[in-house]
Scaffold this active site. Structure first.
Site, PDB file in Angstrom:
ATOM      1  N   PRO A 147       8.110   6.299   4.943  1.00  0.00           N
ATOM      2  CA  PRO A 147       9.305   5.717   4.308  1.00  0.00           C
ATOM      3  C   PRO A 147       9.954   6.717   3.354  1.00  0.00           C
ATOM      4  O   PRO A 147       9.328   7.171   2.405  1.00  0.00           O
ATOM      5  CB  PRO A 147       8.757   4.512   3.540  1.00  0.00           C
ATOM      6  CG  PRO A 147       7.352   4.327   3.990  1.00  0.00           C
ATOM      7  CD  PRO A 147       6.883   5.637   4.530  1.00  0.00           C
ATOM      8  N   GLU A 148      11.186   7.082   3.635  1.00  0.00           N
ATOM      9  CA  GLU A 148      11.969   7.929   2.737  1.00  0.00           C
ATOM     10  C   GLU A 148      13.112   7.071   2.206  1.00  0.00           C
ATOM     11  O   GLU A 148      13.121   5.864   2.410  1.00  0.00           O
ATOM     12  CB  GLU A 148      12.470   9.171   3.493  1.00  0.00           C
ATOM     13  CG  GLU A 148      11.319   9.994   4.077  1.00  0.00           C
ATOM     14  CD  GLU A 148      11.759  11.223   4.854  1.00  0.00           C
ATOM     15  OE1 GLU A 148      12.826  11.775   4.544  1.00  0.00           O
ATOM     16  OE2 GLU A 148      11.032  11.636   5.782  1.00  0.00           O
TER      17      GLU A 148
END
Length: 300
Positions: free
Chosen positions: A2-3
């Site tokens: 997850p960015e």
DNA sequence: CAAAATTCCTGACTGC
DNA sequence: TGCAGTCAGGAATTTT
């Protein structure tokens, strides 16, 4: 992993159905995910009975504002998921480490196989205590980023969030100036630019047409402007497409829905496949133990 | 002081 | 088939 776009997708979905809801009970079954607290009981006492008033994001961190003024921070690490469940009897995924039971019924669950992610409650500072905000964040003007950093001292070190902070290319140029560090390292340094990870750093560099190992100070004004534009454009597009869900990583939003930005990736995970612009094969190199994907013809 | 290396962790994958 | 070994990666910590 997850960015920024994936975390923003989670924020957006949770914001719609969690704000105004009260946490009845909290069960922690893996103390590692609340490791900033002295024990799981401390985390439970700081979350039970609170009503969620707001959900914000800074870089890759989610910030839940509680009715008593405290903030609960969540970082998903490599494999963390926040999942909504309609009822307690809904089957719990493997590696469910925290269950928040809501007064209105239903649950919010934290699931994380690799446990690189964490949650913690931040207590507001008493009057007179100053927070040392990141010098790079201070270079930005406007947006909610500065207020969020001040409210959560643990996040004050974070650099520019290109969605939350407003920053013009001139100020971006000032950040890059006199840095000999390879560009990709700069883009992934959370203390300089918050929210970019391995996927979006590579996609941004391709979009800007710049090679990953160029030193920041070697960029021309034109290149700095292209890079500035690329960061905003890639992140904005990825948010519109609800993030990237890779074959092996299983990113899903709190309702279990996958993103589709992975279909628009130009370089990431596309080793050997043709570049969308010049048809040359996308290359992959390991830089400091991390995969880096690029097009040798379109990036220089 | 800054940058590189190490550490945490589990699932997926590789090779024998 | 099964098992040991390797890899992936964000960020804090340790080493160079």
């Amino acid at each position: 992993m997850p960015e920024l776009p994936e975390v923003e997708t989670v924020r957006s979905v949770l914001s719609r159905d969690m704000v105004g809801k009260k946490i009845k009970t909290v069960a922690v079954t893996n103390g590692r995910v609340v490791r900033r607290h002295k024990n799981a009981k401390d985390f439970r006492e700081r979350t039970e009975g609170r009503t969620v008033k707001s959900i914000n994001r800074l870089g890759k961190y989610l910030i839940f504002g509680f009715d008593d003024g405290t903030k609960m921070v969540a970082h998903l690490g490599m494999s963390g998921q926040l999942l909504r469940a309609k009822a307690a009897k809904d089957p719990k995924p493997k590696h469910t480490h925290i269950v928040f039971t809501l007064n209105s019924g239903g649950e919010l669950r934290y699931v994380d196989p690799r446990t690189f992610g964490e949650l913690f409650v931040s207590t507001p500072l008493v009057d007179g205590q100053a927070v040392e905000i990141s010098k790079f964040a201070r270079l930005s003007i406007g947006g909610d980023g500065l207020a969020l950093r001040a409210a959560v001292p643990e996040l004050a070190h974070l650099g520019i969030d290109f969605i939350e902070d407003q920053i013009g290319w001139e100020r971006f140029a000032a950040i890059l100036r006199s840095r000999e560090t390879p560009l990709k390292a700069v883009l992934m340094d959370q203390d300089i630019i918050a929210g970019l990870g391995n996927i979006y750093a590579d996609e941004t560099l391709y979009n800007a047409g710049i090679l990953y190992d160029r030193s920041a100070e070697s960029l021309s004004t034109i290149e700095i402007r292209r890079l500035h534009r690329a960061i905003t454009e890639v992140l904005t597009d990825a948010i519109k497409h609800r993030g990237s869900t890779l074959d092996d990583e299983q990113f899903v939003d709190p309702e279990g829905r996958a993103g589709d930005y992975q279909n628009l990736h130009q370089v990431y995970n596309r080793e050997g496949q043709p570049c969308g612009q010049c048809r040359a094969a996308i290359l992959r190199v390991i830089v400091r133990g991390r995969s880096t994907f690029y097009c040798a013809k379109c990036q220089n």
